[in-house]
Structures are given as structure tokens and as C-alpha cells.
Scaffold this motif. Structure first.
Motif, PDB file in Angstrom:
ATOM      1  N   ALA A  36       0.824  -1.206   0.000  1.00 16.12           N
ATOM      2  CA  ALA A  36       0.000   0.000   0.000  1.00 16.12           C
ATOM      3  C   ALA A  36       0.862   1.262   0.000  1.00 16.12           C
ATOM      4  CB  ALA A  36      -0.927  -0.001   1.208  1.00 16.12           C
ATOM      5  N   LEU A  37       1.993   1.224   0.663  1.00 13.55           N
ATOM      6  CA  LEU A  37       2.893   2.380   0.669  1.00 13.55           C
ATOM      7  C   LEU A  37       3.483   2.608  -0.715  1.00 13.55           C
ATOM      8  CD1 LEU A  37       4.668   1.747   4.070  1.00 13.55           C
ATOM      9  CD2 LEU A  37       2.978   3.523   3.562  1.00 13.55           C
ATOM     10  N   VAL A  38       3.822   1.536  -1.415  1.00  6.30           N
ATOM     11  CA  VAL A  38       4.342   1.660  -2.779  1.00  6.30           C
ATOM     12  C   VAL A  38       3.246   2.194  -3.704  1.00  6.30           C
ATOM     13  CG1 VAL A  38       5.297   0.409  -4.749  1.00  6.30           C
ATOM     14  CG2 VAL A  38       6.100  -0.111  -2.449  1.00  6.30           C
ATOM     15  N   HIS A  54       7.178  13.468  -3.976  1.00 10.80           N
ATOM     16  CA  HIS A  54       5.756  13.335  -3.667  1.00 10.80           C
ATOM     17  C   HIS A  54       5.391  11.909  -3.282  1.00 10.80           C
ATOM     18  CE1 HIS A  54       4.208  17.305  -5.483  1.00 10.80           C
ATOM     19  NE2 HIS A  54       5.441  17.430  -5.063  1.00 10.80           N
ATOM     20  N   GLY A  55       6.082  10.922  -3.860  1.00  9.35           N
ATOM     21  CA  GLY A  55       5.867   9.533  -3.459  1.00  9.35           C
ATOM     22  C   GLY A  55       6.267   9.305  -2.016  1.00  9.35           C
ATOM     23  N   GLY A  56       7.415   9.854  -1.631  1.00  9.30           N
ATOM     24  CA  GLY A  56       7.861   9.739  -0.237  1.00  9.30           C
ATOM     25  C   GLY A  56       6.909  10.426   0.726  1.00  9.30           C
ATOM     26  N   ALA A  89       8.660   6.262   3.995  1.00  9.83           N
ATOM     27  CA  ALA A  89       9.282   7.236   3.094  1.00  9.83           C
ATOM     28  C   ALA A  89      10.056   6.525   1.982  1.00  9.83           C
ATOM     29  CB  ALA A  89      10.208   8.161   3.886  1.00  9.83           C
ATOM     30  N   ALA A  90      10.775   5.466   2.340  1.00  9.92           N
ATOM     31  CA  ALA A  90      11.549   4.725   1.340  1.00  9.92           C
ATOM     32  C   ALA A  90      10.637   4.032   0.330  1.00  9.92           C
ATOM     33  CB  ALA A  90      12.447   3.704   2.031  1.00  9.92           C
ATOM     34  N   ALA A  94      10.065   4.776  -3.588  1.00  7.66           N
ATOM     35  CA  ALA A  94      10.220   3.704  -4.585  1.00  7.66           C
ATOM     36  C   ALA A  94       9.027   3.683  -5.533  1.00  7.66           C
ATOM     37  CB  ALA A  94      10.369   2.351  -3.889  1.00  7.66           C
ATOM     38  N   GLY A  95       7.833   3.889  -4.998  1.00  7.81           N
ATOM     39  CA  GLY A  95       6.657   3.991  -5.860  1.00  7.81           C
ATOM     40  C   GLY A  95       6.756   5.187  -6.796  1.00  7.81           C
TER      41      GLY A  95
END
Length: 112
Positions: A36-38, A54-56, A89-90, A94-95
């Protein structure tokens, strides 16, 4: 929001089907939280000019919601919340990287 929706729908489905119960399935839930984070980072990255940043940030926002839910339901150590924030955040970044890669690849194929 996209990451949270993916996670919550998956959690509900797995709970109803019996894959996850109070005494088993924690690894599946952890994997889904990471996924879900990705997803959150990917969606945020597709919609911005700075996908990694923005992904982080989307990952951190999802971790904030998850952390607040965890704090209200159980006693969670502060180190676990800090670890969640770093991992979020990582994985969100990555996403965002994945979104940038796909966006660049799509632009290359439309030009050539």
C-alpha cells in the motif's frame, strides 16, 4: 488515499475469507501494508512533477494515518513508529521512482 484504500479493502477481504485472523496472518498484513505504501507513492508520483519527493510524502502521510490508528488501539513503542516512518518514506519514494520510470518509458514509446 489510494494506498489506504488498497490496504483497507485487502484487509477486509482477507478477514472475511479467513486468511487473516487475530491469531495468524500478521506477515500477510505487513506485506500488504508495504504494498500500500508503494501504491501510494506510485499514484502520487504519477500526478506530480517530482515523483520521488511526492511519493515519499504520500508514504509518510499513509504511515501517519496507520501510526495514529495504531496508537489509539494499542501501546506501540516510539521506535516502531519511527521505523514505520522511515520505511514508509523509502517505499513511497520507490513507488514514485516506478511512476517516473513508467512515465519516461511511455513518453519514449510515443515519440519513437
Amino acid at each position: 488515499m489510494a494506498g489506504l484504500v488498497v490496504a483497507l479493502l485487502s484487509f477486509i477481504f482477507l478477514g472475511i475469507t479467513g486468511v487473516v485472523s487475530p491469531d495468524r496472518g500478521e506477515i500477510v498484513l505487513l506485506f500488504l501494508e508495504f504494498l500500500a505504501l508503494v501504491v501510494a507513492g506510485y499514484v502520487a508520483g504519477r500526478l506530480s512533477d517530482a515523483p520521488e519527493l511526492h511519493g515519499g510524502l504520500a508514504g509518510l502521510a499513509a504511515a501517519l494515518v496507520t501510526g495514529l490508528i495504531s496508537l489509539t488501539s494499542t501501546r506501540v513503542p516510539v521506535t516502531a513508529l519511527v521505523t514505520l516512518a522511515v520505511v514508509a518514506a523509502a517505499l513511497g519514494s520507490a513507488g514514485g521512482v516506478l511512476a517516473r520510470w513508467q512515465k519516461d518509458k511511455t513518453e519514449e514509446s510515443s515519440e519513437g
